[in-house]
Design a protein around this motif. Structure first.
Motif, PDB file in Angstrom:
ATOM      1  N   ALA A  17       0.818  -1.222   0.000  1.00 35.78           N
ATOM      2  CA  ALA A  17       0.000   0.000   0.000  1.00 35.78           C
ATOM      3  C   ALA A  17       0.845   1.262   0.000  1.00 35.78           C
ATOM      4  CB  ALA A  17      -0.949  -0.004   1.195  1.00 35.78           C
ATOM      5  N   SER A  18       1.993   1.218   0.632  1.00 39.65           N
ATOM      6  CA  SER A  18       2.837   2.415   0.720  1.00 39.65           C
ATOM      7  C   SER A  18       3.388   2.853  -0.638  1.00 39.65           C
ATOM      8  CB  SER A  18       3.989   2.167   1.686  1.00 39.65           C
ATOM      9  OG  SER A  18       4.822   1.137   1.204  1.00 39.65           O
ATOM     10  N   LEU A  19       3.328   1.978  -1.624  1.00 38.67           N
ATOM     11  CA  LEU A  19       3.843   2.307  -2.954  1.00 38.67           C
ATOM     12  C   LEU A  19       2.873   3.135  -3.791  1.00 38.67           C
ATOM     13  CD1 LEU A  19       5.268  -1.189  -3.944  1.00 38.67           C
ATOM     14  CD2 LEU A  19       6.535   0.770  -3.040  1.00 38.67           C
ATOM     15  N   PHE A  20       1.610   3.154  -3.389  1.00 39.14           N
ATOM     16  CA  PHE A  20       0.569   3.756  -4.207  1.00 39.14           C
ATOM     17  C   PHE A  20      -0.255   4.748  -3.401  1.00 39.14           C
ATOM     18  CE2 PHE A  20       1.277  -0.658  -5.441  1.00 39.14           C
ATOM     19  CZ  PHE A  20       1.597  -0.523  -6.783  1.00 39.14           C
ATOM     20  N   SER A  21      -0.940   5.629  -4.129  1.00 40.95           N
ATOM     21  CA  SER A  21      -1.923   6.481  -3.460  1.00 40.95           C
ATOM     22  C   SER A  21      -3.088   5.589  -3.040  1.00 40.95           C
ATOM     23  CB  SER A  21      -2.416   7.580  -4.401  1.00 40.95           C
ATOM     24  OG  SER A  21      -3.217   7.022  -5.430  1.00 40.95           O
ATOM     25  N   ARG A  22      -3.911   6.090  -2.170  1.00 40.71           N
ATOM     26  CA  ARG A  22      -5.032   5.288  -1.653  1.00 40.71           C
ATOM     27  C   ARG A  22      -5.971   4.845  -2.782  1.00 40.71           C
ATOM     28  NH1 ARG A  22      -8.783   7.896   2.798  1.00 40.71           N
ATOM     29  NH2 ARG A  22     -10.431   6.371   2.829  1.00 40.71           N
ATOM     30  N   GLN A  23      -6.265   5.773  -3.676  1.00 41.40           N
ATOM     31  CA  GLN A  23      -7.183   5.468  -4.771  1.00 41.40           C
ATOM     32  C   GLN A  23      -6.583   4.450  -5.747  1.00 41.40           C
ATOM     33  OE1 GLN A  23      -8.286   8.885  -7.073  1.00 41.40           O
ATOM     34  NE2 GLN A  23     -10.264   8.002  -7.616  1.00 41.40           N
ATOM     35  N   VAL A  24      -5.312   4.616  -6.078  1.00 40.16           N
ATOM     36  CA  VAL A  24      -4.650   3.688  -6.998  1.00 40.16           C
ATOM     37  C   VAL A  24      -4.539   2.311  -6.358  1.00 40.16           C
ATOM     38  CG1 VAL A  24      -2.453   3.177  -8.156  1.00 40.16           C
ATOM     39  CG2 VAL A  24      -3.419   5.472  -8.272  1.00 40.16           C
ATOM     40  N   THR A  61      -9.408   3.127 -15.534  1.00 40.02           N
ATOM     41  CA  THR A  61      -8.654   3.392 -14.308  1.00 40.02           C
ATOM     42  C   THR A  61      -7.643   2.284 -14.062  1.00 40.02           C
ATOM     43  OG1 THR A  61     -10.562   4.539 -13.391  1.00 40.02           O
ATOM     44  CG2 THR A  61      -8.872   3.822 -11.839  1.00 40.02           C
ATOM     45  N   CYS A  62      -8.037   1.040 -14.298  1.00 40.33           N
ATOM     46  CA  CYS A  62      -7.124  -0.085 -14.089  1.00 40.33           C
ATOM     47  C   CYS A  62      -5.992  -0.062 -15.103  1.00 40.33           C
ATOM     48  CB  CYS A  62      -7.875  -1.406 -14.159  1.00 40.33           C
ATOM     49  SG  CYS A  62      -8.898  -1.683 -12.714  1.00 40.33           S
ATOM     50  N   HIS A  63      -6.265   0.347 -16.316  1.00 40.42           N
ATOM     51  CA  HIS A  63      -5.205   0.469 -17.323  1.00 40.42           C
ATOM     52  C   HIS A  63      -4.194   1.531 -16.898  1.00 40.42           C
ATOM     53  CE1 HIS A  63      -6.695  -2.153 -20.533  1.00 40.42           C
ATOM     54  NE2 HIS A  63      -7.899  -1.795 -20.135  1.00 40.42           N
ATOM     55  N   ARG A  64      -4.681   2.596 -16.303  1.00 43.42           N
ATOM     56  CA  ARG A  64      -3.792   3.686 -15.878  1.00 43.42           C
ATOM     57  C   ARG A  64      -2.839   3.253 -14.775  1.00 43.42           C
ATOM     58  NH1 ARG A  64      -8.598   7.651 -15.923  1.00 43.42           N
ATOM     59  NH2 ARG A  64      -8.576   8.299 -18.093  1.00 43.42           N
ATOM     60  N   VAL A  65      -3.260   2.315 -13.948  1.00 38.03           N
ATOM     61  CA  VAL A  65      -2.378   1.819 -12.888  1.00 38.03           C
ATOM     62  C   VAL A  65      -1.098   1.278 -13.508  1.00 38.03           C
ATOM     63  CG1 VAL A  65      -2.082  -0.004 -11.160  1.00 38.03           C
ATOM     64  CG2 VAL A  65      -4.193   1.314 -11.234  1.00 38.03           C
ATOM     65  N   LEU A  66      -1.237   0.614 -14.632  1.00 37.47           N
ATOM     66  CA  LEU A  66      -0.080  -0.013 -15.272  1.00 37.47           C
ATOM     67  C   LEU A  66       0.746   0.938 -16.120  1.00 37.47           C
ATOM     68  CD1 LEU A  66      -1.806  -3.337 -16.318  1.00 37.47           C
ATOM     69  CD2 LEU A  66      -0.374  -2.916 -14.314  1.00 37.47           C
ATOM     70  N   ASN A  67       0.123   1.965 -16.698  1.00 42.81           N
ATOM     71  CA  ASN A  67       0.910   2.802 -17.599  1.00 42.81           C
ATOM     72  C   ASN A  67       1.083   4.255 -17.169  1.00 42.81           C
ATOM     73  OD1 ASN A  67      -1.545   3.951 -18.237  1.00 42.81           O
ATOM     74  ND2 ASN A  67      -1.625   3.155 -20.305  1.00 42.81           N
ATOM     75  N   TRP A  71       5.000   4.431  -9.575  1.00 46.25           N
ATOM     76  CA  TRP A  71       5.356   3.499  -8.503  1.00 46.25           C
ATOM     77  C   TRP A  71       6.674   2.855  -8.880  1.00 46.25           C
ATOM     78  CZ3 TRP A  71       5.317  -1.787  -9.803  1.00 46.25           C
ATOM     79  CH2 TRP A  71       4.656  -2.099 -10.984  1.00 46.25           C
ATOM     80  N   SER A  72       7.374   2.402  -7.881  1.00 44.35           N
ATOM     81  CA  SER A  72       8.707   1.858  -8.085  1.00 44.35           C
ATOM     82  C   SER A  72       8.676   0.335  -8.102  1.00 44.35           C
ATOM     83  CB  SER A  72       9.626   2.347  -6.968  1.00 44.35           C
ATOM     84  OG  SER A  72      10.842   1.634  -6.989  1.00 44.35           O
ATOM     85  N   SER A  73       9.063  -0.242  -9.226  1.00 49.42           N
ATOM     86  CA  SER A  73       9.118  -1.704  -9.293  1.00 49.42           C
ATOM     87  C   SER A  73      10.230  -2.237  -8.393  1.00 49.42           C
ATOM     88  CB  SER A  73       9.309  -2.182 -10.735  1.00 49.42           C
ATOM     89  OG  SER A  73      10.499  -1.653 -11.275  1.00 49.42           O
ATOM     90  N   LEU A  74      11.282  -1.457  -8.188  1.00 48.61           N
ATOM     91  CA  LEU A  74      12.356  -1.858  -7.273  1.00 48.61           C
ATOM     92  C   LEU A  74      11.839  -1.924  -5.837  1.00 48.61           C
ATOM     93  CD1 LEU A  74      15.321  -2.589  -6.832  1.00 48.61           C
ATOM     94  CD2 LEU A  74      15.804  -0.146  -6.608  1.00 48.61           C
ATOM     95  N   ALA A  75      11.091  -0.924  -5.425  1.00 48.30           N
ATOM     96  CA  ALA A  75      10.513  -0.934  -4.077  1.00 48.30           C
ATOM     97  C   ALA A  75       9.511  -2.086  -3.936  1.00 48.30           C
ATOM     98  CB  ALA A  75       9.840   0.399  -3.769  1.00 48.30           C
ATOM     99  N   ALA A  76       8.736  -2.341  -4.988  1.00 47.18           N
ATOM    100  CA  ALA A  76       7.784  -3.450  -4.960  1.00 47.18           C
ATOM    101  C   ALA A  76       8.509  -4.786  -4.840  1.00 47.18           C
ATOM    102  CB  ALA A  76       6.905  -3.429  -6.212  1.00 47.18           C
ATOM    103  N   SER A  77       9.613  -4.936  -5.565  1.00 48.48           N
ATOM    104  CA  SER A  77      10.357  -6.202  -5.486  1.00 48.48           C
ATOM    105  C   SER A  77      10.973  -6.382  -4.103  1.00 48.48           C
ATOM    106  CB  SER A  77      11.423  -6.272  -6.577  1.00 48.48           C
ATOM    107  OG  SER A  77      12.398  -5.278  -6.395  1.00 48.48           O
ATOM    108  N   ARG A  78      11.388  -5.293  -3.468  1.00 46.68           N
ATOM    109  CA  ARG A  78      11.940  -5.370  -2.115  1.00 46.68           C
ATOM    110  C   ARG A  78      10.871  -5.855  -1.126  1.00 46.68           C
ATOM    111  NH1 ARG A  78      13.497  -0.232  -1.450  1.00 46.68           N
ATOM    112  NH2 ARG A  78      15.352  -0.669  -2.669  1.00 46.68           N
ATOM    113  N   ILE A  79       9.672  -5.290  -1.247  1.00 49.03           N
ATOM    114  CA  ILE A  79       8.570  -5.709  -0.374  1.00 49.03           C
ATOM    115  C   ILE A  79       8.209  -7.164  -0.641  1.00 49.03           C
ATOM    116  CG2 ILE A  79       6.122  -5.355   0.142  1.00 49.03           C
ATOM    117  CD1 ILE A  79       6.642  -2.344  -0.397  1.00 49.03           C
ATOM    118  N   LEU A  80       8.185  -7.553  -1.910  1.00 48.65           N
ATOM    119  CA  LEU A  80       7.880  -8.937  -2.262  1.00 48.65           C
ATOM    120  C   LEU A  80       8.902  -9.894  -1.661  1.00 48.65           C
ATOM    121  CD1 LEU A  80       6.142 -10.952  -3.796  1.00 48.65           C
ATOM    122  CD2 LEU A  80       7.552 -10.508  -5.815  1.00 48.65           C
ATOM    123  N   LEU A  81      10.169  -9.557  -1.751  1.00 48.83           N
ATOM    124  CA  LEU A  81      11.209 -10.397  -1.161  1.00 48.83           C
ATOM    125  C   LEU A  81      11.022 -10.514   0.353  1.00 48.83           C
ATOM    126  CD1 LEU A  81      13.802 -12.050  -1.367  1.00 48.83           C
ATOM    127  CD2 LEU A  81      15.084  -9.901  -1.164  1.00 48.83           C
TER     128      LEU A  81
END
Length: 105
Positions: A17-24, A61-67, A71-81
């Motif tokens: 959740a910290s990677l995104f705004s509340r709405q996203v 709106t869902c398409h916009r999340v991806l493009n 958000w940082s894919s590096l930060a997301a991968s760190r959280i995933l790990l």
């Protein structure tokens, strides 16, 4: 666009959740749950269909999340790990306790 996720899945997603705004983040939850459930190609359209949102008026709106969402894919991968390591440790602790109990019996 909101759906209620099972508690187990929500528990796994909350650290991101910290990677995104509340709405996203609401859209991210829908996309992730749908991607897990979808069979075949995991396009945004198939994800929305499996989540029962194929008639959603604001599907873009869902398409916009991806493009467009920042958000940082590096930060997301760190959280995933961190999540994978945490779950692996819980799994090992559970089995170590079970083996200890079996050995004591």
């Amino acid at each position: 666009m909101s759906t209620t996720l099972p508690a187990g899945l929500a528990q796994l997603i909350v650290p991101f959740a910290s990677l995104f705004s509340r709405q996203v983040f609401q859209s991210v939850q829908v996309l992730l749950a749908g991607a897990i459930l979808a069979t075949g190609k995991r396009t945004v359209t198939s994800v929305l269909r499996i989540m029962g949102l194929s008639q959603e008026r604001h599907f873009q709106t869902c398409h916009r999340v991806l493009n467009r969402a920042a958000w940082s894919s590096l930060a997301a991968s760190r959280i995933l790990l961190q999540q994978v390591v945490r779950i692996q440790l819980q799994f090992r602790i559970f089995h170590a306790r079970r083996l200890t109990r079996q050995a004591a019996a």
